[in-house]
Motif scaffolding. Structure first.
Motif, short mmCIF file in Angstrom:
data_model
loop_
_atom_site.label_atom_id
_atom_site.label_comp_id
_atom_site.label_asym_id
_atom_site.label_seq_id
_atom_site.Cartn_x
_atom_site.Cartn_y
_atom_site.Cartn_z
N LYS A 137 0.87 -1.18 0.00
CA LYS A 137 0.00 0.00 0.00
C LYS A 137 0.90 1.22 0.00
CE LYS A 137 -3.95 -2.04 2.28
NZ LYS A 137 -4.91 -1.94 3.36
N GLU A 138 0.64 2.08 -0.93
CA GLU A 138 1.41 3.31 -1.01
C GLU A 138 0.99 4.23 0.13
OE1 GLU A 138 3.84 4.13 -3.26
OE2 GLU A 138 3.66 2.09 -4.04
N LYS A 139 1.99 4.74 0.83
CA LYS A 139 1.69 5.68 1.89
C LYS A 139 1.31 7.00 1.23
CE LYS A 139 3.59 8.08 5.81
NZ LYS A 139 4.81 8.60 6.39
N LYS A 140 0.18 7.52 1.64
CA LYS A 140 -0.29 8.78 1.07
C LYS A 140 0.59 9.92 1.61
CE LYS A 140 -4.43 11.38 0.18
NZ LYS A 140 -5.86 11.48 0.34
N VAL A 141 0.99 10.77 0.71
CA VAL A 141 1.83 11.91 1.08
C VAL A 141 0.93 13.02 1.60
CG1 VAL A 141 3.53 13.59 0.27
CG2 VAL A 141 3.50 11.27 -0.69
N GLY A 142 1.22 13.46 2.81
CA GLY A 142 0.46 14.57 3.40
C GLY A 142 0.96 15.92 2.90
N ARG A 143 0.13 16.93 3.02
CA ARG A 143 0.48 18.27 2.54
C ARG A 143 1.78 18.80 3.15
NH1 ARG A 143 -2.69 22.25 0.85
NH2 ARG A 143 -2.24 23.56 2.65
N ASN A 144 2.00 18.49 4.42
CA ASN A 144 3.18 19.03 5.11
C ASN A 144 4.35 18.05 5.16
OD1 ASN A 144 2.14 21.62 5.75
ND2 ASN A 144 0.84 20.67 7.30
N ASP A 145 4.20 16.92 4.49
CA ASP A 145 5.30 15.95 4.42
C ASP A 145 6.33 16.42 3.40
OD1 ASP A 145 4.07 14.27 6.25
OD2 ASP A 145 3.15 13.00 4.72
N PRO A 146 7.58 15.92 3.53
CA PRO A 146 8.58 16.24 2.51
C PRO A 146 8.12 15.70 1.16
CG PRO A 146 9.61 15.21 4.42
CD PRO A 146 8.14 15.11 4.61
N CYS A 147 8.39 16.42 0.12
CA CYS A 147 7.97 16.01 -1.23
C CYS A 147 8.76 14.77 -1.64
CB CYS A 147 8.21 17.14 -2.23
SG CYS A 147 7.46 16.78 -3.84
N PRO A 148 8.06 13.73 -2.17
CA PRO A 148 8.75 12.51 -2.57
C PRO A 148 9.71 12.68 -3.75
CG PRO A 148 6.40 12.36 -3.09
CD PRO A 148 6.63 13.63 -2.33
N CYS A 149 9.67 13.84 -4.43
CA CYS A 149 10.59 14.06 -5.55
C CYS A 149 12.01 14.33 -5.08
CB CYS A 149 10.09 15.20 -6.44
SG CYS A 149 10.40 16.85 -5.77
N GLY A 150 12.18 14.58 -3.77
CA GLY A 150 13.52 14.79 -3.23
C GLY A 150 13.99 16.23 -3.22
N SER A 151 13.10 17.17 -3.48
CA SER A 151 13.50 18.59 -3.54
C SER A 151 13.83 19.17 -2.17
CB SER A 151 12.38 19.42 -4.17
OG SER A 151 11.24 19.44 -3.30
N GLY A 152 13.32 18.54 -1.11
CA GLY A 152 13.53 19.06 0.24
C GLY A 152 12.43 20.01 0.68
N LYS A 153 11.54 20.37 -0.23
CA LYS A 153 10.42 21.25 0.10
C LYS A 153 9.26 20.42 0.61
CE LYS A 153 11.50 24.46 -3.64
NZ LYS A 153 10.99 25.07 -4.86
N LYS A 154 8.31 21.09 1.23
CA LYS A 154 7.07 20.43 1.63
C LYS A 154 6.29 20.09 0.37
CE LYS A 154 6.43 22.36 6.21
NZ LYS A 154 5.50 23.03 7.11
N TYR A 155 5.54 19.00 0.43
CA TYR A 155 4.77 18.53 -0.70
C TYR A 155 3.84 19.62 -1.24
CZ TYR A 155 1.55 15.62 -3.42
OH TYR A 155 0.75 15.09 -4.42
N LYS A 156 3.17 20.37 -0.32
CA LYS A 156 2.20 21.38 -0.76
C LYS A 156 2.87 22.53 -1.50
CE LYS A 156 2.16 23.89 3.65
NZ LYS A 156 1.38 24.20 4.83
N LYS A 157 4.19 22.75 -1.28
CA LYS A 157 4.89 23.85 -1.93
C LYS A 157 5.67 23.38 -3.17
CE LYS A 157 4.25 27.24 1.09
NZ LYS A 157 3.74 28.54 0.76
N CYS A 158 5.62 22.07 -3.41
CA CYS A 158 6.40 21.54 -4.53
C CYS A 158 5.48 20.84 -5.54
CB CYS A 158 7.44 20.56 -3.99
SG CYS A 158 8.65 20.01 -5.22
N CYS A 159 5.34 19.56 -5.46
CA CYS A 159 4.57 18.79 -6.44
C CYS A 159 3.09 18.71 -6.10
CB CYS A 159 5.13 17.38 -6.59
SG CYS A 159 6.81 17.37 -7.27
#
Length: 160
Positions: A137-159
């Protein structure tokens, strides 16, 4: 019988039957695999023993194989992959899934098999059961989690 049980889409008489009856040897490792499956379906257990490499016959129990073939309804063969095993090769591998029904339950036999050509004939040498892969099961990425793309930004500010 019209269509070959091996799933090739060809007629049984022009597909696996010539190999099973000994009229001609299987030209490839995959053709031998397909004909061995068909031998289960048409209950030609002798062919299964004949196409085993000598070193593989030690643990071959013909009565057990015959019972398996006779008490099963064979539902189909899927070739997952082949590696080598052409008419020019001496070794080949075939990964396959055979589906069958026994005592009302549907089962799958998923195996990676090794074949060798000896004296112009392909033989089954050995096989390993391919284990079922767990469902991830894929863990759902939360808005405030680190972006899975590896940018180091929060998911909501990146992808996100």
């Amino acid at each position: 019988m019209t269509e070959c049980p091996c799933g090739s889409g060809k007629a049984y008489e022009s597909c696996c039957e010539p190999y099973i009856t000994g009229k001609e040897p299987a030209p490839t490792a995959e053709a031998l695999m397909r004909s061995r499956y068909s031998a289960f379906v048409v209950n030609r257990i002798d062919y299964l023993g004949e196409t085993l490499a000598p070193e593989s016959k030690d643990d071959y129990d013909e009565a057990q194989v015959k019972n398996w073939a006779e008490t099963s309804t064979w539902l189909g063969l899927t070739i997952v992959s082949t590696s080598k095993g052409t008419p020019e090769d001496e070794k080949g591998e075939v990964e396959f899934i055979a589906k069958f029904k026994q005592k009302g339950a549907v089962h799958t036999h998923h195996e990676a098999s090794v074949f060798e050509k000896r004296e112009g004939r392909w033989l089954y040498v050995d096989g390993e059961i391919v284990p079922q892969q767990p469902i991830r099961k894929e863990k759902k990425v939360g808005r405030n989690d680190p972006c899975p793309c590896g940018s180091g930004k929060k998911y909501k500010k990146c992808c996100g």
